[in-house]
Design a protein around this motif. Structure first.
Motif, mmCIF file in Angstrom:
data_model
loop_
_atom_site.group_PDB
_atom_site.id
_atom_site.type_symbol
_atom_site.label_atom_id
_atom_site.label_comp_id
_atom_site.label_asym_id
_atom_site.label_seq_id
_atom_site.Cartn_x
_atom_site.Cartn_y
_atom_site.Cartn_z
ATOM 1 N N LEU A 1 -3.210 -1.183 -9.597
ATOM 2 C CA LEU A 1 -4.194 -2.119 -9.035
ATOM 3 C C LEU A 1 -3.615 -2.790 -7.801
ATOM 4 O O LEU A 1 -2.531 -3.377 -7.853
ATOM 5 C CB LEU A 1 -4.554 -3.199 -10.065
ATOM 6 C CG LEU A 1 -5.418 -4.356 -9.520
ATOM 7 C CD1 LEU A 1 -6.822 -3.873 -9.194
ATOM 8 C CD2 LEU A 1 -5.478 -5.508 -10.517
ATOM 9 N N TYR A 2 -4.355 -2.708 -6.680
ATOM 10 C CA TYR A 2 -4.031 -3.515 -5.501
ATOM 11 C C TYR A 2 -5.166 -4.515 -5.316
ATOM 12 O O TYR A 2 -6.344 -4.134 -5.319
ATOM 13 C CB TYR A 2 -3.892 -2.655 -4.239
ATOM 14 C CG TYR A 2 -3.873 -3.504 -2.971
ATOM 15 C CD1 TYR A 2 -2.696 -4.121 -2.557
ATOM 16 C CD2 TYR A 2 -5.034 -3.741 -2.250
ATOM 17 C CE1 TYR A 2 -2.677 -4.938 -1.432
ATOM 18 C CE2 TYR A 2 -5.031 -4.559 -1.130
ATOM 19 C CZ TYR A 2 -3.852 -5.156 -0.725
ATOM 20 O OH TYR A 2 -3.826 -5.969 0.367
ATOM 21 N N ALA A 3 -4.838 -5.784 -5.172
ATOM 22 C CA ALA A 3 -5.861 -6.818 -4.946
ATOM 23 C C ALA A 3 -5.308 -7.859 -3.991
ATOM 24 O O ALA A 3 -4.151 -8.268 -4.109
ATOM 25 C CB ALA A 3 -6.250 -7.474 -6.265
ATOM 26 N N LEU B 1 -0.226 -4.851 -7.868
ATOM 27 C CA LEU B 1 0.237 -5.160 -6.508
ATOM 28 C C LEU B 1 -0.672 -6.255 -5.963
ATOM 29 O O LEU B 1 -1.825 -5.986 -5.598
ATOM 30 C CB LEU B 1 0.187 -3.902 -5.628
ATOM 31 C CG LEU B 1 0.926 -2.687 -6.210
ATOM 32 C CD1 LEU B 1 0.568 -1.425 -5.454
ATOM 33 C CD2 LEU B 1 2.430 -2.909 -6.179
ATOM 34 N N LEU B 2 -0.181 -7.474 -5.942
ATOM 35 C CA LEU B 2 -1.015 -8.650 -5.667
ATOM 36 C C LEU B 2 -0.646 -9.257 -4.317
ATOM 37 O O LEU B 2 0.455 -9.778 -4.134
ATOM 38 C CB LEU B 2 -0.844 -9.677 -6.782
ATOM 39 C CG LEU B 2 -0.981 -9.125 -8.217
ATOM 40 C CD1 LEU B 2 -0.695 -10.214 -9.234
ATOM 41 C CD2 LEU B 2 -2.367 -8.499 -8.429
ATOM 42 N N ASP B 3 -1.592 -9.193 -3.380
ATOM 43 C CA ASP B 3 -1.366 -9.665 -2.012
ATOM 44 C C ASP B 3 -1.791 -11.126 -1.875
ATOM 45 O O ASP B 3 -2.799 -11.536 -2.462
ATOM 46 C CB ASP B 3 -2.179 -8.791 -1.049
ATOM 47 C CG ASP B 3 -1.447 -8.514 0.252
ATOM 48 O OD1 ASP B 3 -0.404 -9.147 0.486
ATOM 49 O OD2 ASP B 3 -1.915 -7.662 1.029
ATOM 50 N N GLU B 4 -1.031 -11.882 -1.052
ATOM 51 C CA GLU B 4 -1.319 -13.305 -0.792
ATOM 52 C C GLU B 4 -1.470 -14.083 -2.108
ATOM 53 O O GLU B 4 -2.456 -14.786 -2.345
ATOM 54 C CB GLU B 4 -2.585 -13.458 0.075
ATOM 55 C CG GLU B 4 -2.482 -12.802 1.434
ATOM 56 C CD GLU B 4 -1.457 -13.451 2.365
ATOM 57 O OE1 GLU B 4 -0.880 -14.498 2.000
ATOM 58 O OE2 GLU B 4 -1.236 -12.911 3.461
ATOM 59 N N ALA B 5 -0.473 -13.951 -2.960
ATOM 60 C CA ALA B 5 -0.540 -14.530 -4.310
ATOM 61 C C ALA B 5 -0.510 -16.052 -4.312
ATOM 62 O O ALA B 5 -0.780 -16.670 -5.349
ATOM 63 C CB ALA B 5 0.617 -13.989 -5.154
ATOM 64 N N GLN B 6 -0.190 -16.677 -3.162
ATOM 65 C CA GLN B 6 -0.184 -18.145 -3.153
ATOM 66 C C GLN B 6 -1.579 -18.719 -3.408
ATOM 67 O O GLN B 6 -1.723 -19.888 -3.728
ATOM 68 C CB GLN B 6 0.380 -18.692 -1.829
ATOM 69 C CG GLN B 6 -0.488 -18.453 -0.601
ATOM 70 C CD GLN B 6 -0.063 -17.216 0.152
ATOM 71 O OE1 GLN B 6 0.562 -16.321 -0.398
ATOM 72 N NE2 GLN B 6 -0.407 -17.154 1.427
ATOM 73 N N PHE B 7 -2.620 -17.866 -3.263
ATOM 74 C CA PHE B 7 -3.983 -18.336 -3.498
ATOM 75 C C PHE B 7 -4.415 -18.170 -4.956
ATOM 76 O O PHE B 7 -5.542 -18.510 -5.303
ATOM 77 C CB PHE B 7 -4.968 -17.603 -2.568
ATOM 78 C CG PHE B 7 -4.759 -17.933 -1.116
ATOM 79 C CD1 PHE B 7 -4.949 -19.219 -0.646
ATOM 80 C CD2 PHE B 7 -4.350 -16.959 -0.223
ATOM 81 C CE1 PHE B 7 -4.755 -19.533 0.691
ATOM 82 C CE2 PHE B 7 -4.153 -17.251 1.114
ATOM 83 C CZ PHE B 7 -4.354 -18.543 1.580
ATOM 84 N N ILE B 8 -3.547 -17.621 -5.803
ATOM 85 C CA ILE B 8 -3.847 -17.536 -7.238
ATOM 86 C C ILE B 8 -3.568 -18.903 -7.861
ATOM 87 O O ILE B 8 -2.480 -19.466 -7.681
ATOM 88 C CB ILE B 8 -2.982 -16.457 -7.932
ATOM 89 C CG1 ILE B 8 -3.295 -15.066 -7.363
ATOM 90 C CG2 ILE B 8 -3.189 -16.474 -9.434
ATOM 91 C CD1 ILE B 8 -2.367 -13.968 -7.879
ATOM 92 N N ARG B 9 -4.525 -19.415 -8.596
ATOM 93 C CA ARG B 9 -4.348 -20.734 -9.214
ATOM 94 C C ARG B 9 -3.219 -20.684 -10.249
ATOM 95 O O ARG B 9 -3.191 -19.802 -11.108
ATOM 96 C CB ARG B 9 -5.665 -21.181 -9.872
ATOM 97 C CG ARG B 9 -5.668 -22.632 -10.331
ATOM 98 C CD ARG B 9 -7.005 -23.045 -10.932
ATOM 99 N NE ARG B 9 -8.066 -23.074 -9.927
ATOM 100 C CZ ARG B 9 -9.076 -22.212 -9.903
ATOM 101 N NH1 ARG B 9 -9.168 -21.252 -10.812
ATOM 102 N NH2 ARG B 9 -10.006 -22.296 -8.974
ATOM 103 N N LEU C 1 0.831 -1.208 0.000
ATOM 104 C CA LEU C 1 0.000 0.000 0.000
ATOM 105 C C LEU C 1 0.870 1.264 0.000
ATOM 106 O O LEU C 1 0.521 2.262 -0.636
ATOM 107 C CB LEU C 1 -0.940 -0.013 1.212
ATOM 108 C CG LEU C 1 -1.989 -1.149 1.207
ATOM 109 C CD1 LEU C 1 -2.774 -1.154 2.503
ATOM 110 C CD2 LEU C 1 -2.930 -1.009 0.009
ATOM 111 N N GLN C 2 1.994 1.191 0.700
ATOM 112 C CA GLN C 2 2.929 2.324 0.669
ATOM 113 C C GLN C 2 3.507 2.499 -0.739
ATOM 114 O O GLN C 2 3.705 3.630 -1.207
ATOM 115 C CB GLN C 2 4.059 2.111 1.683
ATOM 116 C CG GLN C 2 3.612 2.298 3.128
ATOM 117 C CD GLN C 2 4.693 1.910 4.128
ATOM 118 O OE1 GLN C 2 5.611 1.141 3.805
ATOM 119 N NE2 GLN C 2 4.590 2.414 5.336
ATOM 120 N N ALA C 3 3.778 1.368 -1.412
ATOM 121 C CA ALA C 3 4.286 1.434 -2.792
ATOM 122 C C ALA C 3 3.240 2.076 -3.707
ATOM 123 O O ALA C 3 3.564 2.918 -4.551
ATOM 124 C CB ALA C 3 4.640 0.032 -3.294
ATOM 125 N N ALA C 4 1.958 1.694 -3.526
ATOM 126 C CA ALA C 4 0.876 2.280 -4.327
ATOM 127 C C ALA C 4 0.805 3.785 -4.089
ATOM 128 O O ALA C 4 0.669 4.580 -5.037
ATOM 129 C CB ALA C 4 -0.459 1.623 -3.977
#
Length: 437
Positions: A42-44, A77-85, A25-28
């Motif tokens: 985009l932050y998601a 900016l993609l948070d908790e990307a381990q949940f992306i298939r 969020l600081q980067a955004a």
């Protein structure tokens, strides 16, 4: 992200609750302040059930339906990307074919790195985050303390005069109490700012036991024997900073060796522990026992419900300090190809930490005790320095008076005593000019 050294994505990897989301969020915010159009940022977070279910492409499509693209690169900016298939394949494809996109993503678990290691080589740059350093802890609490001199490197201490050491000893006195509280409260930004230590430890315990061991391990790794995993972690909390005895662990917990080995690898993957190999190479290292450090000194007292009791237990306080010293050294130097190990001699004399920097060996021995530390307590350090012809080493002490050069310890070796509060402060406060320890 604005001036990448190579066309790669950026992975922020680290334990839960250490500030990865805040950094995104600081980067955004920095991108927007720097003139990047809001429509191109985009932050998601894929911890959100709807985003997790929809998938990354549906999220980007929905974003573009709402926000027409502006000129210039897109920042994802993609948070908790381990949940992306199939996240590894997706990131690889983006880096290879979408040069107009710059991607940063976070993960609380190292399967993020391991799962698609081959396809990910050269596709992302990993920044491994640790918990707050002692210096950062003081900053986040906004404490007003006497100013201490900054060091470019610990090596600077060898050029100090007696008056420099005396002046720092006087100024550092107020830091000691805060250092002990830091060991109990921990370097997690949220718990560092909670007034009650009891409440801080409860939050830490819930985040680790409930969220990492019971939720992440099941969701990400398919762990079914959660109770056995929890018992394994409790065993490691009781043996923090010690050599891992797999036979004893398996016998105590009544688990088979492959299961215990798998649990330890999972705990390392979720950034709850570090494994430190013995000094050496080849078969000797493969056969030898690893040393285990928890990711933060406050984890053990929080999980074991000890409160501030470790401050009255000299042995437990020494272990917590050694854990904190290792974490500070690791956090400062891991990105500069510094190899860390512990050393054990033929007479079972030990040295807690050995850093290998550009062919040079630099030993660190932690002696956090009320008594003055002399040659008798440093037989392992003396043996190592003499056998490897080491030029300099460090002894981490307790008393602020134990600061300065030790005389006549080992021929040809300069050994510097540095009190632990100062060691951890300087490791967190110094700039990073290069890998000089």
């Amino acid at each position: 992200m604005t001036q990448p050294p190579a066309p790669r994505a950026v992975l922020l990897s680290g334990a839960r609750q250490i500030g990865k989301t805040t950094l995104l969020l600081q980067a955004a915010d920095t991108l927007l302040r720097g003139g990047v159009p809001g429509a191109n940022v985009l932050y998601a977070t894929f911890d959100h059930p709807i985003l997790k279910l929809a998938g990354i492409e549906a999220v980007i499509d929905a974003w573009r339906e709402r926000e027409p693209r502006a000129d210039g690169p897109e920042y994802l900016l993609l948070d908790e990307a381990q949940f992306i298939r199939d996240w590894g394949t997706w990131v690889k494809h983006q880096v290879d074919f979408r040069k107009d996109r710059r991607i940063a993503f976070t993960g609380s678990a190292m399967p993020l790195v391991e799962a698609d290691q081959e396809s990910g080589v050269g596709r992302w740059h990993t920044i491994r985050l640790t918990t707050l350093s002692f210096y950062e802890y003081l900053q986040i609490k906004r404490l007003e303390l006497p100013e201490l001199p900054r060091l470019r490197s610990l090596r600077d201490l060898f050029d100090w005069k007696a008056t420099d050491f005396y002046r720092v000893t006087e100024r550092a006195a107020p830091y000691v109490g805060h250092f002990h509280e830091y060991l109990v409260r921990g370097g997690f930004p949220q718990t560092a700012q909670v007034d009650s230590i009891t409440q801080a430890q409860r939050l830490l315990r819930e985040d680790i036991i409930d969220k990492v061991l019971k939720r992440d391990m099941t969701a990400l790794f398919g762990v079914r024997r959660v109770l056995d995993l929890e018992h394994t972690f409790l065993y490691l909390c009781m043996h923090d900073g010690g050599l891992l005895d797999m036979v004893d662990l398996c016998a105590n917990l009544e688990v088979k060796r492959p299961t215990a080995q798998n649990f330890i690898e999972l705990l390392e993957a979720t950034h709850l522990i570090y494994r430190l190999a013995p000094f050496g190479y080849g078969k000797d290292v493969l056969r030898a026992r690893f040393k285990i450090y928890l990711a933060d000194a406050a984890i053990a007292p929080a999980v074991m419900l000890k409160g501030k009791a470790i401050l009255e237990d000299a042995s437990a306080l020494g272990v917590a300090t050694e854990t904190a010293v290792f974490k500070h050294l690791f956090a400062r130097y891991y990105a500069q190809n510094v190899r860390f190990s512990y050393w054990r001699g033929k007479r079972d004399h030990e040295v807690d930490l050995v850093a290998e920097v550009g062919g040079e060996l630099i030993p660190f021995e932690v002696k956090y005790r009320a008594q003055h530390t002399g040659a008798r307590e440093l037989k392992g350090l003396v043996e190592l320095c003499q056998s490897k012809r080491i030029e300099r080493g460090y002894v981490v002490t307790k008393s602020l008076d134990d600061l300065g050069l030790m005389q006549g310890l080992a021929a040809g070796t300069q050994v510097m005593r540095v009190p632990a509060p100062l060691m951890c402060y300087w490791m967190g406060a110094t700039e990073l000019p290069g890998p000089s320890v």
